[in-house]
Design an enzyme around this catalytic site. Structure first.
Site, PDB file in Angstrom:
ATOM      1  N   ALA A  13      88.364 -19.029 -41.244  1.00  0.00           N
ATOM      2  CA  ALA A  13      89.083 -17.951 -40.551  1.00  0.00           C
ATOM      3  C   ALA A  13      88.920 -16.601 -41.238  1.00  0.00           C
ATOM      4  O   ALA A  13      89.461 -15.598 -40.780  1.00  0.00           O
ATOM      5  CB  ALA A  13      90.567 -18.303 -40.443  1.00  0.00           C
ATOM      6  N   GLY A  14      88.187 -16.573 -42.328  1.00  0.00           N
ATOM      7  CA  GLY A  14      87.988 -15.317 -43.054  1.00  0.00           C
ATOM      8  C   GLY A  14      86.905 -14.461 -42.414  1.00  0.00           C
ATOM      9  O   GLY A  14      86.320 -14.829 -41.395  1.00  0.00           O
ATOM     10  N   ILE A  16      83.865 -13.532 -43.554  1.00  0.00           N
ATOM     11  CA  ILE A  16      82.505 -14.090 -43.576  1.00  0.00           C
ATOM     12  C   ILE A  16      82.409 -15.230 -42.561  1.00  0.00           C
ATOM     13  O   ILE A  16      81.437 -15.346 -41.810  1.00  0.00           O
ATOM     14  CB  ILE A  16      82.105 -14.572 -44.987  1.00  0.00           C
ATOM     15  CG1 ILE A  16      82.037 -13.378 -45.946  1.00  0.00           C
ATOM     16  CG2 ILE A  16      80.758 -15.306 -44.947  1.00  0.00           C
ATOM     17  CD1 ILE A  16      81.743 -13.733 -47.388  1.00  0.00           C
ATOM     18  N   GLY A  17      83.448 -16.050 -42.512  1.00  0.00           N
ATOM     19  CA  GLY A  17      83.476 -17.145 -41.539  1.00  0.00           C
ATOM     20  C   GLY A  17      83.248 -16.637 -40.119  1.00  0.00           C
ATOM     21  O   GLY A  17      82.462 -17.211 -39.355  1.00  0.00           O
ATOM     22  N   ARG A  92      90.104 -12.143 -56.787  1.00  0.00           N
ATOM     23  CA  ARG A  92      90.808 -11.609 -57.951  1.00  0.00           C
ATOM     24  C   ARG A  92      91.842 -10.593 -57.491  1.00  0.00           C
ATOM     25  O   ARG A  92      91.532  -9.686 -56.727  1.00  0.00           O
ATOM     26  CB  ARG A  92      89.809 -10.928 -58.892  1.00  0.00           C
ATOM     27  CG  ARG A  92      90.429 -10.581 -60.244  1.00  0.00           C
ATOM     28  CD  ARG A  92      89.491  -9.727 -61.063  1.00  0.00           C
ATOM     29  NE  ARG A  92      88.381 -10.492 -61.599  1.00  0.00           N
ATOM     30  CZ  ARG A  92      88.204 -10.752 -62.898  1.00  0.00           C
ATOM     31  NH1 ARG A  92      89.061 -10.324 -63.775  1.00  0.00           N
ATOM     32  NH2 ARG A  92      87.157 -11.430 -63.305  1.00  0.00           N
ATOM     33  N   VAL A 129      79.506 -19.757 -51.608  1.00  0.00           N
ATOM     34  CA  VAL A 129      79.510 -18.312 -51.373  1.00  0.00           C
ATOM     35  C   VAL A 129      80.717 -17.680 -52.080  1.00  0.00           C
ATOM     36  O   VAL A 129      80.646 -16.582 -52.609  1.00  0.00           O
ATOM     37  CB  VAL A 129      79.547 -18.015 -49.862  1.00  0.00           C
ATOM     38  CG1 VAL A 129      79.686 -16.519 -49.590  1.00  0.00           C
ATOM     39  CG2 VAL A 129      78.296 -18.569 -49.174  1.00  0.00           C
ATOM     40  N   GLY A 130      81.831 -18.398 -52.074  1.00  0.00           N
ATOM     41  CA  GLY A 130      83.082 -17.868 -52.632  1.00  0.00           C
ATOM     42  C   GLY A 130      82.954 -17.584 -54.119  1.00  0.00           C
ATOM     43  O   GLY A 130      82.419 -18.399 -54.883  1.00  0.00           O
ATOM     44  N   ASP A 159      72.071 -10.535 -52.725  1.00  0.00           N
ATOM     45  CA  ASP A 159      71.542  -9.623 -53.742  1.00  0.00           C
ATOM     46  C   ASP A 159      70.038  -9.444 -53.558  1.00  0.00           C
ATOM     47  O   ASP A 159      69.502  -8.339 -53.662  1.00  0.00           O
ATOM     48  CB  ASP A 159      71.848 -10.180 -55.141  1.00  0.00           C
ATOM     49  CG  ASP A 159      73.317 -10.546 -55.280  1.00  0.00           C
ATOM     50  OD1 ASP A 159      74.156  -9.651 -55.159  1.00  0.00           O
ATOM     51  OD2 ASP A 159      73.625 -11.745 -55.453  1.00  0.00           O
ATOM     52  N   ARG A 162      69.435  -7.262 -50.588  1.00  0.00           N
ATOM     53  CA  ARG A 162      69.767  -5.875 -50.950  1.00  0.00           C
ATOM     54  C   ARG A 162      68.616  -5.253 -51.746  1.00  0.00           C
ATOM     55  O   ARG A 162      68.255  -4.079 -51.535  1.00  0.00           O
ATOM     56  CB  ARG A 162      71.038  -5.849 -51.795  1.00  0.00           C
ATOM     57  CG  ARG A 162      72.301  -6.131 -50.987  1.00  0.00           C
ATOM     58  CD  ARG A 162      73.483  -6.417 -51.907  1.00  0.00           C
ATOM     59  NE  ARG A 162      74.740  -6.468 -51.172  1.00  0.00           N
ATOM     60  CZ  ARG A 162      75.869  -6.973 -51.668  1.00  0.00           C
ATOM     61  NH1 ARG A 162      75.899  -7.470 -52.905  1.00  0.00           N
ATOM     62  NH2 ARG A 162      76.961  -6.977 -50.940  1.00  0.00           N
ATOM     63  N   HIS A 187      75.621 -14.140 -59.948  1.00  0.00           N
ATOM     64  CA  HIS A 187      75.988 -13.253 -58.841  1.00  0.00           C
ATOM     65  C   HIS A 187      77.174 -12.409 -59.309  1.00  0.00           C
ATOM     66  O   HIS A 187      78.333 -12.705 -59.028  1.00  0.00           O
ATOM     67  CB  HIS A 187      76.363 -14.052 -57.590  1.00  0.00           C
ATOM     68  CG  HIS A 187      77.014 -13.181 -56.554  1.00  0.00           C
ATOM     69  ND1 HIS A 187      76.344 -12.218 -55.871  1.00  0.00           N
ATOM     70  CD2 HIS A 187      78.297 -13.103 -56.122  1.00  0.00           C
ATOM     71  CE1 HIS A 187      77.169 -11.581 -55.058  1.00  0.00           C
ATOM     72  NE2 HIS A 187      78.364 -12.100 -55.200  1.00  0.00           N
TER      73      HIS A 187
HETATM   74  P1  NAX Z   1      88.443 -13.616 -46.610  1.00  0.00           P
HETATM   75  O1  NAX Z   1      89.611 -13.383 -47.512  1.00  0.00           O
HETATM   76  O2  NAX Z   1      88.287 -12.810 -45.377  1.00  0.00           O
HETATM   77  O3  NAX Z   1      88.437 -15.141 -46.174  1.00  0.00           O
HETATM   78  C1  NAX Z   1      88.620 -16.195 -47.056  1.00  0.00           C
HETATM   79  C2  NAX Z   1      89.203 -17.330 -46.276  1.00  0.00           C
HETATM   80  O4  NAX Z   1      89.240 -18.464 -47.136  1.00  0.00           O
HETATM   81  C3  NAX Z   1      90.639 -17.063 -45.793  1.00  0.00           C
HETATM   82  O5  NAX Z   1      90.708 -17.292 -44.408  1.00  0.00           O
HETATM   83  C4  NAX Z   1      91.466 -18.093 -46.582  1.00  0.00           C
HETATM   84  O6  NAX Z   1      92.544 -18.589 -45.834  1.00  0.00           O
HETATM   85  C5  NAX Z   1      90.415 -19.170 -46.846  1.00  0.00           C
HETATM   86  N1  NAX Z   1      90.737 -20.068 -47.962  1.00  0.00           N
HETATM   87  C6  NAX Z   1      91.328 -19.772 -49.136  1.00  0.00           C
HETATM   88  N2  NAX Z   1      91.484 -20.872 -49.871  1.00  0.00           N
HETATM   89  C7  NAX Z   1      90.955 -21.886 -49.164  1.00  0.00           C
HETATM   90  C8  NAX Z   1      90.844 -23.280 -49.381  1.00  0.00           C
HETATM   91  N3  NAX Z   1      91.309 -23.834 -50.514  1.00  0.00           N
HETATM   92  N4  NAX Z   1      90.250 -24.030 -48.444  1.00  0.00           N
HETATM   93  C9  NAX Z   1      89.806 -23.472 -47.308  1.00  0.00           C
HETATM   94  N5  NAX Z   1      89.907 -22.166 -47.034  1.00  0.00           N
HETATM   95  C10 NAX Z   1      90.473 -21.387 -47.947  1.00  0.00           C
HETATM   96  O7  NAX Z   1      87.154 -13.506 -47.554  1.00  0.00           O
HETATM   97  P2  NAX Z   1      85.644 -13.280 -47.131  1.00  0.00           P
HETATM   98  O8  NAX Z   1      85.402 -11.838 -47.026  1.00  0.00           O
HETATM   99  O9  NAX Z   1      85.314 -14.162 -45.994  1.00  0.00           O
HETATM  100  O10 NAX Z   1      84.895 -13.754 -48.470  1.00  0.00           O
HETATM  101  C11 NAX Z   1      84.921 -15.090 -48.886  1.00  0.00           C
HETATM  102  C12 NAX Z   1      84.356 -15.224 -50.293  1.00  0.00           C
HETATM  103  O11 NAX Z   1      83.005 -14.798 -50.354  1.00  0.00           O
HETATM  104  C13 NAX Z   1      85.077 -14.386 -51.352  1.00  0.00           C
HETATM  105  O12 NAX Z   1      85.284 -15.196 -52.499  1.00  0.00           O
HETATM  106  C14 NAX Z   1      84.090 -13.296 -51.666  1.00  0.00           C
HETATM  107  O13 NAX Z   1      84.257 -12.794 -52.975  1.00  0.00           O
HETATM  108  C15 NAX Z   1      82.800 -14.035 -51.515  1.00  0.00           C
HETATM  109  N6  NAX Z   1      81.584 -13.227 -51.362  1.00  0.00           N
HETATM  110  C16 NAX Z   1      80.446 -13.688 -51.927  1.00  0.00           C
HETATM  111  C17 NAX Z   1      79.240 -13.043 -51.806  1.00  0.00           C
HETATM  112  C18 NAX Z   1      77.995 -13.578 -52.430  1.00  0.00           C
HETATM  113  O14 NAX Z   1      76.975 -12.885 -52.341  1.00  0.00           O
HETATM  114  N7  NAX Z   1      77.965 -14.744 -53.066  1.00  0.00           N
HETATM  115  C19 NAX Z   1      79.172 -11.753 -51.082  1.00  0.00           C
HETATM  116  C20 NAX Z   1      80.289 -11.547 -50.107  1.00  0.00           C
HETATM  117  C21 NAX Z   1      81.629 -11.988 -50.603  1.00  0.00           C
HETATM  118  O15 NAX Z   1      82.146 -10.992 -51.454  1.00  0.00           O
END
Ligand code: NAX
Length: 327
Positions: A13-14, A16-17, A92, A129-130, A159, A162, A187
């Protein structure tokens, strides 16, 4: 009819999702002839929002989409899964120390790794990804001793993309004119985008740009792009992150083109002095459904020090999660 591939997306639901699910369902993750079923994992408070996204997925009538499941239960989400995209993480917050961040994410990625271990399909592939992505992948991997370690990867493809785009704009060429770009290490802001092996029209990219630009503009622009996006957009990278996840999995499953490579964070086998087991970004090709580290590149002193600095950070993160008992 062909059995659909099960793709699990956590944090569905986030933001990126939201950018990712429609592309998976339309066939861009695995191929235009591969049916998929989606499993959307969320925390209980966000299940309703995920249901809303699922309604929209229904409304696209995607020919390849053979089912959608929405759950807050790990066993359900990972049961029989072939591709696990671990996007949801704990960001964070102000005043949070790195240890707190690693611990909070350990509470997410440890149980997810265990659920993958116990319930996923034998061919499961995991992309984290997270953030902190490399170390979250290490935590998930260590909770999944029965899954081959190489199936746990973390995303540095954003990256990489980019870096391609910055260099293409600088040289006024197309991104397709650039080959052999590499992101090394973590990353994070310590990552090292390497122009000493990248080629543009058969020439080494580092020789086509001046050194000051390389050191003082290119490297920091790529490494700090995430922060620049937040500054401009008021929200972190989402569609570009989803795009990179699509690229990573597509290449992993379908192979990388001859004469080129890409970047992915995969478990080190000790290549290029990166301690074995660290999940670090490397120049990689995909052959027969497996990532392989490109071997035999000469690393000069400048690159060596940059790689070492980022790898040292990965080592510190590993030591920290080890001390916390997360691996
Ligand atoms: P959002 O905050 O929009 O969405 C995160 C979603 O994860 C929320 O809907 C939340 O309810 C859900 N969530 C939290 N804990 C959970 C769990 N235990 N089980 C299932 N769902 C859970 O974040 P979004 O912008 O979508 O980014 C997601 C992650 O990607 C972040 O950690 C962000 O830092 C990371 N990224 C990584 C990148 C990469 O290049 N590796 C780049 C983009 C992004 O910054």
């Amino acid at each position: 009819p062909e059995t659909p591939v099960k793709v699990t997306v956590t944090g569905a639901a986030g933001q990126i999702g939201y950018a990712l699910l429609f592309r998976i369902a339309s066939g861009q993750l695995l191929g235009a002839d591969v049916p998929v079923k989606l499993s959307l994992l969320e925390i209980p408070q966000a299940v309703k929002a995920a249901e809303g996204t699922a309604m929209e997925l229904d409304d696209c009538a995607f020919p390849l989409l053979r089912g959608i499941e929405i759950t807050d239960d790990l066993t359900t989400a990972f049961d029989g899964t072939n591709i696990a995209l671990l996007v949801g993480a704990l960001p964070r917050k102000a005043g949070m120390e790195r240890g707190d961040l690693l611990e909070a994410n350990g509470g997410i990625f440890g149980p997810q790794g265990k659920a993958i271990n116990d319930h996923a399909a034998d061919d499961v592939r995991v992309l984290v990804v997270g953030n902190p992505a490399n170390t979250n992948a290490l935590i998930a991997q260590s909770a999944a001793p029965d899954v081959p370690a190489e199936r746990f990867t973390a995303m540095t493809r954003l990256d990489h993309n980019r870096a391609l785009s910055q260099l293409a704009q600088k040289l006024q060429v197309s991104v397709t004119d650039i080959k052999k770009m590499t992101i090394w290490g973590n990353h994070s802001a310590t990552q090292y985008p390497d122009l000493f092996h990248a080629e543009v029209g058969g020439k080494i990219a580092a020789e086509l740009v001046d050194e000051t630009w390389l050191r003082e503009t290119f490297i920091p622009t790529v490494a700090k792009r995430g922060a620049a996006i937040i500054e401009a957009r008021g929200a972190s990278s989402a569609a570009s992150a989803a795009n990179a996840a699509i690229d990573h999995v597509y290449d992993w499953v379908n192979g990388t083109p001859e004469g080129d490579w890409t970047s992915a964070a995969i478990p080190s086998d000790g290549s290029y002095g990166v301690p074995e087991g660290l999940i670090s970004s490397f120049p990689v090709v995909s052959r027969g459904g497996k990532w392989e580290i490109v071997q035999g590149l000469e690393i000069d002193d400048f690159s060596r020090s940059r790689i070492d600095a980022s790898v040292a950070e990965l080592g510190e993160e590993r030591d920290a999660v080890r001390q916390l008992g997360l691996i």
